[in-house]
Each structure stands twice: as structure tokens, then as C-alpha cells.
Scaffold this active site. Structure first.
Site, PDB file in Angstrom:
ATOM      1  N   CYS A  45       0.823  -1.203   0.000  1.00 15.14           N
ATOM      2  CA  CYS A  45       0.000   0.000   0.000  1.00 15.14           C
ATOM      3  C   CYS A  45       0.867   1.267   0.000  1.00 15.14           C
ATOM      4  O   CYS A  45       1.580   1.513  -0.956  1.00 15.14           O
ATOM      5  CB  CYS A  45      -0.926  -0.091   1.209  1.00 15.14           C
ATOM      6  SG  CYS A  45      -2.334   0.943   1.069  1.00 15.14           S
ATOM      7  N   TYR A  46       0.869   2.033   1.081  1.00 16.42           N
ATOM      8  CA  TYR A  46       1.740   3.213   1.137  1.00 16.42           C
ATOM      9  C   TYR A  46       3.186   2.806   0.874  1.00 16.42           C
ATOM     10  O   TYR A  46       3.942   3.526   0.198  1.00 16.42           O
ATOM     11  CB  TYR A  46       1.622   3.891   2.513  1.00 16.42           C
ATOM     12  CG  TYR A  46       2.532   5.100   2.696  1.00 16.42           C
ATOM     13  CD1 TYR A  46       2.185   6.335   2.168  1.00 16.42           C
ATOM     14  CD2 TYR A  46       3.733   4.994   3.394  1.00 16.42           C
ATOM     15  CE1 TYR A  46       3.015   7.441   2.322  1.00 16.42           C
ATOM     16  CE2 TYR A  46       4.565   6.083   3.565  1.00 16.42           C
ATOM     17  CZ  TYR A  46       4.204   7.305   3.023  1.00 16.42           C
ATOM     18  OH  TYR A  46       5.026   8.393   3.184  1.00 16.42           O
ATOM     19  N   LYS A  55       0.915 -11.307  22.207  1.00 18.18           N
ATOM     20  CA  LYS A  55       0.049 -12.019  23.153  1.00 18.18           C
ATOM     21  C   LYS A  55      -0.209 -13.480  22.743  1.00 18.18           C
ATOM     22  O   LYS A  55      -0.172 -14.382  23.586  1.00 18.18           O
ATOM     23  CB  LYS A  55      -1.288 -11.275  23.245  1.00 18.18           C
ATOM     24  CG  LYS A  55      -2.191 -11.756  24.345  1.00 18.18           C
ATOM     25  CD  LYS A  55      -1.871 -11.008  25.611  1.00 18.18           C
ATOM     26  CE  LYS A  55      -2.841 -11.258  26.727  1.00 18.18           C
ATOM     27  NZ  LYS A  55      -2.527 -10.401  27.881  1.00 18.18           N
ATOM     28  N   SER A  99      -0.153 -11.365  39.129  1.00 20.41           N
ATOM     29  CA  SER A  99      -1.524 -10.859  39.248  1.00 20.41           C
ATOM     30  C   SER A  99      -2.535 -11.978  39.035  1.00 20.41           C
ATOM     31  O   SER A  99      -3.710 -11.820  39.360  1.00 20.41           O
ATOM     32  CB  SER A  99      -1.755  -9.769  38.205  1.00 20.41           C
ATOM     33  OG  SER A  99      -1.815 -10.350  36.917  1.00 20.41           O
ATOM     34  N   HIS A 116      -3.893  -5.276   1.019  1.00 17.44           N
ATOM     35  CA  HIS A 116      -3.311  -5.754   2.280  1.00 17.44           C
ATOM     36  C   HIS A 116      -3.339  -7.280   2.365  1.00 17.44           C
ATOM     37  O   HIS A 116      -4.387  -7.862   2.586  1.00 17.44           O
ATOM     38  CB  HIS A 116      -4.093  -5.180   3.467  1.00 17.44           C
ATOM     39  CG  HIS A 116      -3.879  -3.717   3.631  1.00 17.44           C
ATOM     40  ND1 HIS A 116      -2.787  -3.195   4.288  1.00 17.44           N
ATOM     41  CD2 HIS A 116      -4.599  -2.652   3.212  1.00 17.44           C
ATOM     42  CE1 HIS A 116      -2.844  -1.881   4.265  1.00 17.44           C
ATOM     43  NE2 HIS A 116      -3.928  -1.515   3.619  1.00 17.44           N
ATOM     44  N   GLU A 130      -2.127  -8.993   4.707  1.00 16.07           N
ATOM     45  CA  GLU A 130      -2.107  -9.419   6.113  1.00 16.07           C
ATOM     46  C   GLU A 130      -3.498  -9.540   6.734  1.00 16.07           C
ATOM     47  O   GLU A 130      -3.642 -10.128   7.800  1.00 16.07           O
ATOM     48  CB  GLU A 130      -1.244  -8.459   6.947  1.00 16.07           C
ATOM     49  CG  GLU A 130      -1.801  -7.042   7.131  1.00 16.07           C
ATOM     50  CD  GLU A 130      -1.501  -6.101   5.966  1.00 16.07           C
ATOM     51  OE1 GLU A 130      -1.140  -6.588   4.884  1.00 16.07           O
ATOM     52  OE2 GLU A 130      -1.648  -4.879   6.123  1.00 16.07           O
TER      53      GLU A 130
END
Ligand code: XMP
Length: 512
Positions: free
Chosen positions: A80-81, A368, A222, A168, A170
């Protein structure tokens, strides 16, 4: 180890690119777009991806990479960009399009043997979001695929191994995006698959042992995913030279402290110090109703308690933290004058400096999803790794208004019922969060022959991908009915349950 570098020009998808490639077991790092070619070369990058971004290459001062990246002899993929940058910087021409192309497009492959498009069918669906348009390609480039709105949806300079995509690859809406990225990293860059969690564990354990030597580490546990995995990894590396501190702040969910003790002390045989500071927290919070004031007070007391625990343990040199990769990526902020902002993640404030502790962040290289995979390799259960997020200030921001033991107890009971029913209905892992909120209003009800004047519990059930936005979850009425009946019948002090049907934005997920 092979690295694919993603130069970030501020696209909302930059991290997604990196995650997709890592899923293919190739290490990918995100670099600020100003990173020099020399630095990238010294890191040993085997391929460079130029991300998309909100700017226009036609605008003055739009972000540009070091032009030396085109002379490193490594393959470059512009998205893209990133493609428009490459076209502009290598001598092509970009103009503004009269039609902005957002959303779906249909890709038509025009060449037979473009290495980037191996295995991509003649036509497929792709996801676009761009305004500018390539008018002429730099020398050496040719068209490889087109969409309705762009003759240059995919371009290649096979000789120099430069490729560009106007769409894109992705995002999941691009049918064969994963194959295209894999074609780039394996077909073009010839990367080896060596980014695996078992490999990571070995390397991390080695590094932790070398760094820590015969010194000692403390870590605030935690019960959430990040600190749990960090604890398990550190424990594997240095055993009893790790002490974990679990602070009972009186704002925990029902049974939480016992759960943590059982899991880490009994099952993992980890050095666990449980500090019961609930009286101190609740005394400090008495009378505070403003949400920000509550958060600040809870943060302050936490630091005090934690500091005391470190002094008690004594002879501690390192502070372990479950900092993740997204917290350490330098964010690109494009608004006329691009400036680099470094996000830091110190949930214990200035403690490391004050107590002369070095930070130890064994997860700072991981996303994550990778932390979860790592935790699974270390033997942590699904219940720990896929727990819904829980805010640091705990139930303190879920008891609206004054925080009292009575209110906390009511909330704990109601929340435990909701959680049980979410599991029973098979919804717990499908939702981003499902929790109760205590409202400081009393309303009239009738129970048997008696009039009641009791508290209200609100149910907050949300779906989300990353907590930046969220929708209220539409769950079956019969589940809501069971939850409501059970809370009203079983929790003394509650005679009304309401459902929060606000999305984020404009509401937030938590009520405070
Ligand atoms: P909001 O309420 O801002 O919450 O929509 C977004 C996500 O962040 C969690 N949250 C916190 N997590 N410390 C945390 O560790 C906090 O102070 C905190 N406040 C909110 C919230 O549960 C949701 O998942």
C-alpha cells in the site's frame, strides 16, 4: 536467526503483518521507519517489508525510509503506502486517485510466474484501503496483477527482488494473503522456519540464567496471562531464586487468592509470597468516589506494599515483568510532523530505579498469542492462558461510588454466579469479557410478601478483538434469565439486575 524487518509507516495493520509472518515461524521485528539501512543490515535482516500508512507520498514531509535500504541487496516488499513509496523513490510516478478504494476488490493475476503470487488463483478477493494510485512504474518493474481500480495491484522487479502490493495481504479478508506473505518470506527471501516457542524457551532460559547469575528476582503475580507466563518461564530458568509476590488488595474476585495459591504454590512449587494488604487498600479507598482518584490511590498503595515486600524478602536485584512486544514497539505518530513516541510499560512506576532493581522482561519480544503458546509449552492450563482480562484496580473500578466491604462482597457473589453460568453456557471463552458491576443505587422490589429496597447489579458482556473497540454481546435470553434469577435469588442485597447495551466507543468496557 533470520529476521524479516517491517518498517512501520503508521498503518493500523503493521503489527498484524508481523504476527502473520511469525505464525509461519519466521522472526519478524517492527522498526520505526527512520531506522537506518546500516542498522537493519547489522541486525541481519533477510527481507524488508514497508508497511502501509495514513500519509500520502504526494504530501510534503510524508515519511520516507533511508533510501539505502534499496541497496542492501535484500528483497523488499512494499504494501500500500509502502508500494507507493517504493515507486516514488525508485523513479516511478504516483498520482492521487479520483476514486478512493476501500474494502473489497477482485484481484486478477496477469503473469504466470511471479514468485510472490505462486499458488494464488487467477482471480481472488483482496482487501484495499488507499487513495493514491501508481501512474508509472520505476524502470525494471512490471505489472503482476490488477484490480478493478488499479492496474498495479501487484508489481515486481524480479531482478532486484522488489515487490509491491496495493492491497493488504495481512488481513483475513484477502483470500490468499497468507500464501503471498509466505511466498515472500520463503520463496523470495529464502528464510528458514526457526521461530518456534520451544526454541524461544531454550534461548530465553539461557539468557535469563546468564543475566541473573546467582542473584535474585522478584515478580508481581496478578493471576493474569502475562505475569503467569513470565513467572513460569523465570521459574523454569532460575527456580527458587525467583520469588513471586501476590498482593491481596481486597478488590479480588471470589476465591481468587486461593486459586493463585493452589496453582503456583502447590502445583508449580513456586516461591510465592502472598501479602494480605486488603485492610490498607480499603482504608485508603474509604470515601473516594472519583474513578481516577480511585485508580491513583490503588496504584500508590500497590507500590508501597510491593516495596515493603521487596524489603522483607531482601537481597533482590531484579524485577521481573510480563511486558509484551506491543508495549515496547516505538509507535509511529503521523500528523504532519512525524514524531516518535516510546510507549513504556512500567506498572510499578518508578520502583525499579528507586529500589535499584534491574528490569527483567523475558516476554518483551512476544505478541500475546505467542505468550499463550509459550505458556502452553510451559504447562500452564487453558484456564490460566485464556482467562478474560481483569483490570489492575480490580473490583475497585466495578463498585461504582464508595467502595465498602459489603458492596465488594455483593459484587463478588454476583460475579461468581455470572462466571459460572458463562462457563455452563459455553460462552466464557467466546466473549472478551463478562462481568458484573455494582451500582450505588437502591430500588424497590418485592420478595414473597415483603417489600425490598436493595442494590442493582449491571451485567457487562462484551465482544472485542483488542479492547480498543467493543460491542455488547447478544447472548441467548435464557442464559440472561438464569443469571438474573440466580443473582436476585442467591445474592442477599440485590433485587434488580440490568444489562449494559453500550458499545465502545462511546462507552468504555469498564464502568470506571
Ligand atoms: P476500557 O474500560 O478502557 O478497558 O474500555 C479496556 C480494557 O482494559 C482493561 N482495563 C485495565 N487493565 N489495568 C489493567 O490492567 C487497568 O487499570 C485497566 N482498566 C481497564 C479492561 O478490563 C478492558 O479489557
Amino acid at each position: 536467526m533470520a529476521i524479516i524487518a517491517v518498517l512501520d509507516f503508521g498503518s493500523q495493520y503493521t503489527q498484524v503483518i508481523a504476527r502473520r509472518i511469525r505464525e509461519s515461524q519466521v522472526l519478524t521485528r517492527i522498526y520505526h521507519y527512520t531506522t537506518s539501512a546500516a542498522k537493519l543490515e547489522s541486525e541481519g535482516v533477510e527481507g524488508i517489508i514497508l508497511s502501509g500508512g495514513p500519509a500520502s507520498v504526494l504530501a510534503e514531509g510524508s515519511p520516507r525510509p533511508d533510501s539505502g535500504i534499496f541497496n542492501l541487496g535484500v528483497p523488499v516488499l512494499g504494501i500500500c503506502y509502502g508500494l507507493q513509496l517504493m515507486a516514488t523513490m525508485l523513479g516511478g510516478k504516483v498520482g492521487s486517485s479520483n476514486r478512493r478504494e476501500y474494502g473489497r476488490g477482485h484481484l486478477k493475476v496477469n503473469t504466470k510466474d511471479c514468485p510472490l503470487l505462486v499458488g494464488v488463483p487467477q482471480t481472488s478477493r483482496v482487501w484495499n484501503s488507499h487513495g493514491d494510485k501508481i501512474e508509472s512504474l520505476p524502470e525494471g518493474f512490471m505489472q503482476a496483477a490488477s484490480t478493478e481500480n488499479s492496474g498495479f495491484a501487484a508489481v515486481e522487479d524480479r531482478g532486484r527482488s522488489f515487490f509491491g502490493l496495493q492491497f493488504h495481504p495481512e488481513v483475513v479478508h484477502t483470500d490468499h494473503g497468507k500464501e503471498i506473505l509466505n511466498n515472500f518470506i520463503f520463496g523470495v527471501c529464502a528464510c528458514q522456519k526457526n521461530w518456534t516457542m520451544s526454541g524461544y524457551i531454550e534461548k530465553a532460559i539461557d539468557e535469563i540464567r546468564q543475566t541473573v547469575g546467582d542473584q535474585n528476582v522478584i515478580l508481581g503475580l496478578s493471576g493474569g496471562v502475562d505475569s503467569s507466563v513470565a513467572a513460569a518461564l523465570l521459574h523454569q530458568a532460575i527456580g527458587s531464586r525467583l520469588t513471586c509476590v501476590f498482593v491481596d488488595n481486597g478488590l479480588l474476585r471470589k476465591g481468587e487468592r486461593a486459586k493463585v495459591e493452589k496453582l503456583y504454590s502447590d502445583n508449580f512449587n513456586l516461591n510465592l509470597k502472598v501479602v494480605d494488604a486488603s485492610a490498607q487498600f480499603l482504608a485508603t479507598l474509604a470515601g473516594i468516589t472519583d474513578p481516577e482518584a480511585k485508580r491513583k490511590a490503588i496504584g500508590h498503595v500497590f507500590i508501597e506494599v510491593f516495596e515493603e515486600a521487596i524489603n522483607d524478602i531482601g537481597n533482590v536485584q531484579f524485577l521481573g515483568q510480563g511486558t509484551l512486544y506491543p508495549d515496547v514497539i516505538e509507535s509511529v505518530n503521523i500528523a504532519g510532523n512525524p514524531s516518535a513516541v516510546i510507549k513504556s510499560h512500567h506498572n510499578v512506576g518508578g520502583l525499579p530505579e528507586k529500589m535499584n532493581l534491574q528490569l527483567l522482561e523475558p516476554l518483551r519480544e512476544l505478541f500475546k498469542d505467542e505468550v499463550r503458546a509459550l505458556g502452553a509449552e510451559l504447562g500452564l492450563s487453558k484456564e490460566v492462558l485464556w482467562r478474560q482480562p481483569f483490570p489492575g484496580p480490580g473490583l475497585g473500578v466495578r463498585v461504582i461510588g464508595d467502595i465498602t466491604v459489603e458492596r465488594l462482597d455483593i459484587l463478588r457473589e454476583a460475579d461468581a454466579i455470572l462466571e459460572e453460568e458463562m462457563f455452563r453456557a459455553g460462552l466464557y471463552y467466546k466473549l472478551w469479557q463478562s462481568f458484573c458491576v455494582f451500582l450505588p443505587v437502591r430500588t424497590v422490589g418485592v420478595m414473597g410478601d415483603e417489600r425490598t429496597y436493595d442494590n442493582v447489579i449491571a451485567l457487562r458482556l462484551v465482544e472485542s478483538i483488542d479492547a480498543m473497540t467493543a460491542d455488547w454481546a447478544q447472548i441467548p435470553n435464557n442464559v440472561l434469565q438464569i443469571v438474573s434469577n440466580r443473582i436476585i435469588n442467591e445474592v442477599k442485597g440485590v433485587n434488580r439486575v440490568v444489562l449494559d447495551i453500550s458499545s465502545k466507543p462511546p462507552a468504555t468496557i469498564e464502568w470506571e
